[in-house]
Design an enzyme around this catalytic site. Structure first.
Site, PDB file in Angstrom:
ATOM      1  N   SER A   2      52.378 -23.649 -28.564  1.00 56.76           N
ATOM      2  CA  SER A   2      51.496 -23.350 -27.437  1.00 56.76           C
ATOM      3  C   SER A   2      51.721 -21.952 -26.890  1.00 56.76           C
ATOM      4  CB  SER A   2      51.760 -24.369 -26.320  1.00 56.76           C
ATOM      5  OG  SER A   2      51.101 -24.016 -25.130  1.00 56.76           O
ATOM      6  N   ALA A   3      50.637 -21.352 -26.387  1.00 60.54           N
ATOM      7  CA  ALA A   3      50.734 -20.049 -25.728  1.00 60.54           C
ATOM      8  C   ALA A   3      51.321 -20.182 -24.326  1.00 60.54           C
ATOM      9  CB  ALA A   3      49.356 -19.401 -25.648  1.00 60.54           C
ATOM     10  N   LYS A  45      47.860 -16.134 -30.216  1.00 63.29           N
ATOM     11  CA  LYS A  45      46.804 -16.567 -31.121  1.00 63.29           C
ATOM     12  C   LYS A  45      45.595 -15.638 -30.936  1.00 63.29           C
ATOM     13  CE  LYS A  45      48.383 -21.265 -30.135  1.00 63.29           C
ATOM     14  NZ  LYS A  45      48.063 -22.529 -29.428  1.00 63.29           N
ATOM     15  N   LYS A  51      40.692 -19.671 -23.654  1.00 63.67           N
ATOM     16  CA  LYS A  51      41.453 -20.788 -24.219  1.00 63.67           C
ATOM     17  C   LYS A  51      42.322 -20.317 -25.374  1.00 63.67           C
ATOM     18  CE  LYS A  51      38.603 -24.757 -22.950  1.00 63.67           C
ATOM     19  NZ  LYS A  51      37.824 -25.910 -23.465  1.00 63.67           N
ATOM     20  N   GLU A  76      44.308 -28.278 -32.553  1.00 61.44           N
ATOM     21  CA  GLU A  76      43.939 -27.190 -31.653  1.00 61.44           C
ATOM     22  C   GLU A  76      42.583 -27.425 -30.994  1.00 61.44           C
ATOM     23  OE1 GLU A  76      44.290 -24.442 -30.124  1.00 61.44           O
ATOM     24  OE2 GLU A  76      46.238 -23.700 -30.713  1.00 61.44           O
ATOM     25  N   ASP A  77      42.435 -26.957 -29.763  1.00 58.83           N
ATOM     26  CA  ASP A  77      41.143 -27.076 -29.089  1.00 58.83           C
ATOM     27  C   ASP A  77      40.455 -25.725 -28.904  1.00 58.83           C
ATOM     28  OD1 ASP A  77      42.834 -26.068 -27.012  1.00 58.83           O
ATOM     29  OD2 ASP A  77      41.422 -26.831 -25.519  1.00 58.83           O
ATOM     30  N   ASP A 120      48.950 -28.067 -30.213  1.00 61.05           N
ATOM     31  CA  ASP A 120      48.752 -27.206 -29.059  1.00 61.05           C
ATOM     32  C   ASP A 120      48.929 -28.090 -27.828  1.00 61.05           C
ATOM     33  OD1 ASP A 120      47.942 -24.943 -27.500  1.00 61.05           O
ATOM     34  OD2 ASP A 120      45.925 -25.781 -27.396  1.00 61.05           O
ATOM     35  N   LEU A 121      49.066 -27.499 -26.671  1.00 64.58           N
ATOM     36  CA  LEU A 121      49.283 -28.284 -25.454  1.00 64.58           C
ATOM     37  C   LEU A 121      48.014 -28.428 -24.620  1.00 64.58           C
ATOM     38  CD1 LEU A 121      51.314 -29.697 -23.524  1.00 64.58           C
ATOM     39  CD2 LEU A 121      51.683 -27.463 -22.469  1.00 64.58           C
ATOM     40  N   ASP A 122      47.530 -27.309 -24.101  1.00 60.28           N
ATOM     41  CA  ASP A 122      46.387 -27.331 -23.190  1.00 60.28           C
ATOM     42  C   ASP A 122      45.117 -27.784 -23.905  1.00 60.28           C
ATOM     43  OD1 ASP A 122      48.152 -26.315 -21.355  1.00 60.28           O
ATOM     44  OD2 ASP A 122      47.454 -24.243 -21.534  1.00 60.28           O
ATOM     45  N   THR A 154      45.274 -29.442 -19.083  1.00 56.63           N
ATOM     46  CA  THR A 154      45.654 -28.412 -18.114  1.00 56.63           C
ATOM     47  C   THR A 154      44.638 -27.277 -18.095  1.00 56.63           C
ATOM     48  OG1 THR A 154      47.114 -27.544 -19.819  1.00 56.63           O
ATOM     49  CG2 THR A 154      48.135 -28.850 -18.083  1.00 56.63           C
TER      50      THR A 154
END
Length: 218
Positions: A114-115, A145, A45, A169-170, A9-11, A17
């Site tokens: 990522s979303a 997600k 999130k 994932e966070d 995932d990114l954020d 971010t």
């Protein structure tokens, strides 16, 4: 050595971010008279921009026209972009580079799932885009997600079976999406929030290379 697919995932996983999303969403919510704290932000999130705005309107018991809805989404994104346009490699979270470099050295598949519709922009800003073999973001999927679509597409783009993929994932929604895809789920954050994940680490500094080796060998 086995070849596995590692999907990030990114954020909140590669870069923080999440703090910029929070600032932009809070500004928007307050502009329409909806209270917005970090508690509400936690529920957004891993959730798409459309779903996030729907939740904010629901919390404030607000009803708006489709035109106004689209305008608010554009305003939020413009605010968010002013933050990410200032990003650089200093924004990469601790030990992300080490993990990526180790996976590259061991010839593993690396993808982004990522979303975010700004994922490619952000990866370019922090000079990481070349580390990824595949990128699947909010522009490439129809279902957010916890639907597993983003991770399934990432696995397909890597050419690796979904059961041979590992997801970092966070968010709760992201962990649920990874589990639904029958992938190994690794939560990055707090155990009490991400308890549905197969493994949880507070951040990548807690994740040793020996753990990555075990994942590859399985």
């Amino acid at each position: 050595m086995n070849k596995k697919g590692f999907i990030f995932d990114l954020d909140g996983v590669i870069v923080d971010t999440a703090k910029y999303h929070y600032l932009a969403w809070r500004k928007l919510a307050e502009s329409i008279g909806v209270s917005f704290t970090e508690k509400e932000n936690e529920q957004l999130k891993g959730v798409s921009r459309i779903k996030s705005l729907e939740k904010i309107l629901e919390w404030g018991n607000k009803t708006i026209s489709e035109d106004d809805f689209m305008k608010l989404m554009a305003i939020k994104n413009d605010d968010y972009l002013t933050y990410i346009n200032k990003m650089n490699k200093e924004e990469i979270l601790p030990d992300v580079n080490r993990v990526l470099e180790y996976l590259i050295q061991n010839e593993q598949g690396i993808a982004l799932g990522s979303a975010s519709k700004n994922a490619r922009t952000i990866l370019k800003k922090v000079n990481l885009i070349s580390d990824f073999n595949a990128i699947v973001d909010g522009n490439d999927v129809e279902k957010g997600k916890p639907n597993p679509e983003v991770f399934l597409k990432a696995a397909k783009a890597l050419g690796i079976a979904q059961e041979d993929c590992i997801v970092f994932e966070d968010s709760v929604a992201g962990v649920q999406a990874a589990n639904a895809a029958n992938m190994v789920s690794i939560g990055i954050g707090e155990q009490e929030i991400l308890y549905e994940a197969d493994y949880v680490f507070k951040n990548f500094t807690e994740m040793e290379n020996s753990f990555l080796i075990e994942l590859i060998k399985k």
